[in-house]
Motif scaffolding. Structure first.
Motif, mmCIF file in Angstrom:
data_model
loop_
_atom_site.group_PDB
_atom_site.id
_atom_site.type_symbol
_atom_site.label_atom_id
_atom_site.label_comp_id
_atom_site.label_asym_id
_atom_site.label_seq_id
_atom_site.Cartn_x
_atom_site.Cartn_y
_atom_site.Cartn_z
ATOM 1 N N ASP A 28 -8.413 11.147 -73.562
ATOM 2 C CA ASP A 28 -9.387 10.089 -73.797
ATOM 3 C C ASP A 28 -10.642 10.227 -72.942
ATOM 4 O O ASP A 28 -11.591 9.456 -73.111
ATOM 5 C CB ASP A 28 -8.762 8.707 -73.523
ATOM 6 N N VAL B 295 -22.942 5.982 -72.061
ATOM 7 C CA VAL B 295 -21.679 5.367 -72.457
ATOM 8 C C VAL B 295 -21.967 4.104 -73.264
ATOM 9 O O VAL B 295 -22.862 3.325 -72.919
ATOM 10 C CB VAL B 295 -20.828 5.020 -71.214
ATOM 11 N N THR C 58 -20.255 12.820 -71.623
ATOM 12 C CA THR C 58 -21.561 12.518 -72.206
ATOM 13 C C THR C 58 -22.368 13.799 -72.379
ATOM 14 O O THR C 58 -22.012 14.862 -71.872
ATOM 15 C CB THR C 58 -22.335 11.537 -71.321
ATOM 16 N N ILE D 151 -16.963 4.418 -75.754
ATOM 17 C CA ILE D 151 -17.258 5.688 -76.420
ATOM 18 C C ILE D 151 -18.402 6.378 -75.678
ATOM 19 O O ILE D 151 -18.957 5.819 -74.736
ATOM 20 C CB ILE D 151 -17.636 5.471 -77.902
ATOM 21 N N ILE E 91 -14.112 10.849 -71.686
ATOM 22 C CA ILE E 91 -15.381 10.991 -72.406
ATOM 23 C C ILE E 91 -16.302 11.903 -71.596
ATOM 24 O O ILE E 91 -16.400 11.772 -70.370
ATOM 25 C CB ILE E 91 -16.039 9.603 -72.581
ATOM 26 N N ASP F 79 -18.800 10.358 -76.144
ATOM 27 C CA ASP F 79 -18.721 11.812 -76.216
ATOM 28 C C ASP F 79 -19.991 12.388 -76.828
ATOM 29 O O ASP F 79 -20.397 11.991 -77.937
ATOM 30 C CB ASP F 79 -17.503 12.244 -77.048
#
Length: 632
Positions: free
Chosen positions: A474, A512, A478, A505, A476, A507
């Motif tokens: 999970d 973010v 950026t 979220i 993330i 990615d």
């Protein structure tokens, strides 16, 4: 590897199968109340069923299973809510050496077909006509499936009648040849990404954490001299629910079943059954807290509750420092305030839980330190536990007298926990699963040199307390290369009463973001309290602005726990919650992140595009550091 915590070895007492728990208890204490049930959901009286009565029901049903051709090693699926029959049937299947395959009753047709075929089930027990229709729609593609039994159509009664000709000694012979390392259950993972995998769990593996907890912590589950009691309401289709069921049966804990997960049903069951121990997932404890706050606000005592809640947290934090050797405990003024709120607030809150709850456990995902301190402060210590399907449930527990909120405690005796260099938690011990059904590649990937790679990220402190920070998959990343764990941000967002769910979220994005759903009940309460004057169009606009400001405060509070690069800079409020029905939550209430991102793809694109257009200019990149929100 780094951060090592090794627990002392213990030996498991189990010498046969899990069904022996019912038979052994009936021999030791035949009149002990073991299960409780209601004839009607609206009834306030629970009928108690003794250990010997449960044993006889299990035996009669086991004889019926034998008559129906169920043999050792056969796999039988149970697709029903948490109800009395589930416990009896599960132990009857174990008594004849069969393997239980739990399926959540609301599973989609494709999921049901996959599990029944992957596990090779010869029979399935469903709850109602809907279950019969679901299985019936796929049974032509399941050549091994021979029986579909429906609980609400009297299937167990018919099986019992059918088994009347089978001698008792047949069941005894089958039960006594079940070995501890025989497979007891095939429990499928939640399937948060991709198809669920069937975890083969042995009788020994499932019994081990239950027996360790009973040996070390059972005496804390009720006042001295009283029988502990538990209200089972989480799905038995998840390993957490199975672990609770087994702990109760093996430990002689009175267990009631509540199949409905609605607020009204749980409130009724809690206040009529009055358990001494409470368990749940974080969303249950979060919802209870918000209900307390909402009820106080509706009674005009919202400010009083807020002060009492803060005092509870302060008091529990001071007690924690004392028991961990870091302080003298609550001071005189804090003890005085706490005693005042005990008389005016805390005992009322405990009464809403039935009035007898002493302690509780939260599992499935992380419980916030703030909530744990709150419950401890009002007199119901709720600790965050840790386990997973592949470990047959429990891995850690809070050591008595040394509990530390915000962590999941220390490894259970006999269980070893390591944290690898990349932060992944590795586990070794008797409860680790036998492997994934029909997937040797996945088994080899999960079991590495005797260690189970959990996929969870965490850390161990100098005293061996484990803290879970998220899931490895999970994390993330950026577009700027910053790695962000979403779980802590989501947890802090949910602490705000208006926020029901949150998915972080980001990615390959410049910052973010978050998708948020609102708690409809608290939103209605908030609007009633706000009560803005004026005509309807103007009032709605001012109400939306007030809601934006309130949610901005929730986001700011969540961001205060992380660095600027990790903080939420854009978010969107969605009109509908994530739920198992729309495929965005697992039956165990975990987020299906990949499915959510796909489902909300248009909203996510619009959210970032709107922010990009609003901030376009010579300082575009810097402007991503300023929070923004977008309502759908």
């Amino acid at each position: 590897m780094r951060d090592v915590a090794l627990a002392p070895d213990v030996t498991s007492p189990i010498t046969g199968g899990l069904a022996d728990g019912v038979f052994d208890l009936a021999d030791r204490d035949p009149t002990l109340p073991l299960l409780a049930r209601r004839a009607d959901p609206a009834a306030t009286v629970w009928e108690e069923v003794t250990a010997v009565e449960v044993r006889d029901e299990v035996t009669d049903l086991a004889k019926g299973l034998v008559a129906a051709g169920i043999s050792p090693g056969h796999r039988v699926a149970l697709m029903a809510r948490t109800r009395y029959e589930w416990t009896v049937l599960c132990h009857a299947l174990w008594a004849v050496g069969a393997e239980v395959v739990p399926i959540h009753p609301t599973s989609a047709r494709e999921q049901v077909e996959w599990i029944l075929r992957d596990a090779g089930c010869v029979a399935v027990v469903v709850e109602d006509e809907q279950g019969v229709m679901t299985v019936g729609s796929v049974c032509t593609r399941l050549p091994r499936l021979r029986h579909v039994w429906q609980l609400d159509a009297g299937a167990l009664r018919e099986l019992t009648e059918r088994g009347a000709v089978v001698p008792y000694t047949t069941v005894e012979s089958l039960r006594r040849i079940v070995l501890p390392d025989s497979t007891a259950a095939i429990v499928y993972t939640s399937g948060t990404s991709g198809r669920p995998l069937g975890c083969a769990l042995s009788h020994r593996g499932l019994a081990y954490p239950c027996d360790v907890l009973l040996a070390g912590w059972l005496h804390t589950a009720a006042p001295p001299g009283e029988q502990p009691s538990v209200l089972a309401f989480l799905p038995f289709s998840h390993v957490y629910g199975i672990m609770i069921m087994l702990t109760c049966v093996r430990g002689g804990v009175l267990m009631a079943h509540e199949p409905e997960m609605t607020e009204a049903a749980l409130s009724s069951a809690l206040t009529t059954f009055r358990p001494t121990y409470l368990y749940g997932v974080p969303s249950v404890f979060e919802k209870l807290y918000k209900n307390f706050l909402r009820a106080a606000g509706q009674a005009g005592r919202g400010a009083l509750f807020e002060r009492a809640a803060q005092t509870a947290r302060d008091f529990a934090a001071a007690e924690e420092r004392r028991r961990l050797g870091g302080g003298a405990g609550p001071g005189f003024d804090l003890r005085l305030q706490h005693a005042l709120y005990e008389r005016t607030v805390y005992r009322r809150l405990r009464a809403a839980l039935g009035g007898r709850v002493l302690r509780g456990t939260s599992g499935g995902s992380s419980l916030s330190r703030e909530l744990s301190l709150f419950y401890e402060g009002i007199g119901v210590y709720v600790h965050d536990g840790y386990g997973l399907t592949e470990s047959s449930g429990g891995i850690t527990m809070q050591p008595l007298g040394r509990e530390k909120s915000g962590t999941v405690g220390r490894p259970l005796p006999g269980t070893d926990v390591h944290v690898a260099d990349d932060g992944e938690i590795l586990v070794r011990g008797p409860s680790v699963f036998q492997g994934y059904v029909s997937d040797e590649g996945a088994t080899r990937f999960a079991l590495r040199g005797g260690w189970l790679a959990t996929g969870d990220i965490g850390r161990l402190d100098s005293e061996g307390y484990l803290t879970i920070t998220g899931r490895k998959k999970d994390i993330i990343v950026t577009s700027g290369g910053k790695s962000v764990a979403p779980a802590p941000l989501e947890q802090r967002l949910r602490m705000h009463p208006l926020v029901h769910q949150a998915v972080v979220i980001g990615d390959d994005r410049p910052c973010v973001g978050a998708l948020i759903t609102l708690d409809p009940e608290f939103l209605a309460h908030w609007r009633a309290v706000l009560a803005l004057p004026g005509d309807l169009p103007g009032r709605e606009a001012r109400e939306e602005n007030a809601l934006r400001e309130e949610l901005a405060r929730a986001v700011a509070s969540a961001n205060s726990a992380v660095s600027r690069a990790e903080s939420i800079r854009v978010y969107r409020v969605l009109p509908e919650p994530f739920a198992p029905d729309n495929g965005l939550l697992t039956p165990s209430m975990k987020l299906r992140r990949d499915a959510i991102v796909r489902y909300c793809a248009a909203e996510i694109e619009a959210m970032y595009e709107a922010r990009s257009q609003a901030r376009r200019g010579p300082r575009e990149q810097a402007d991503w550091d300023e929070p923004d929100d977008v309502f759908r």
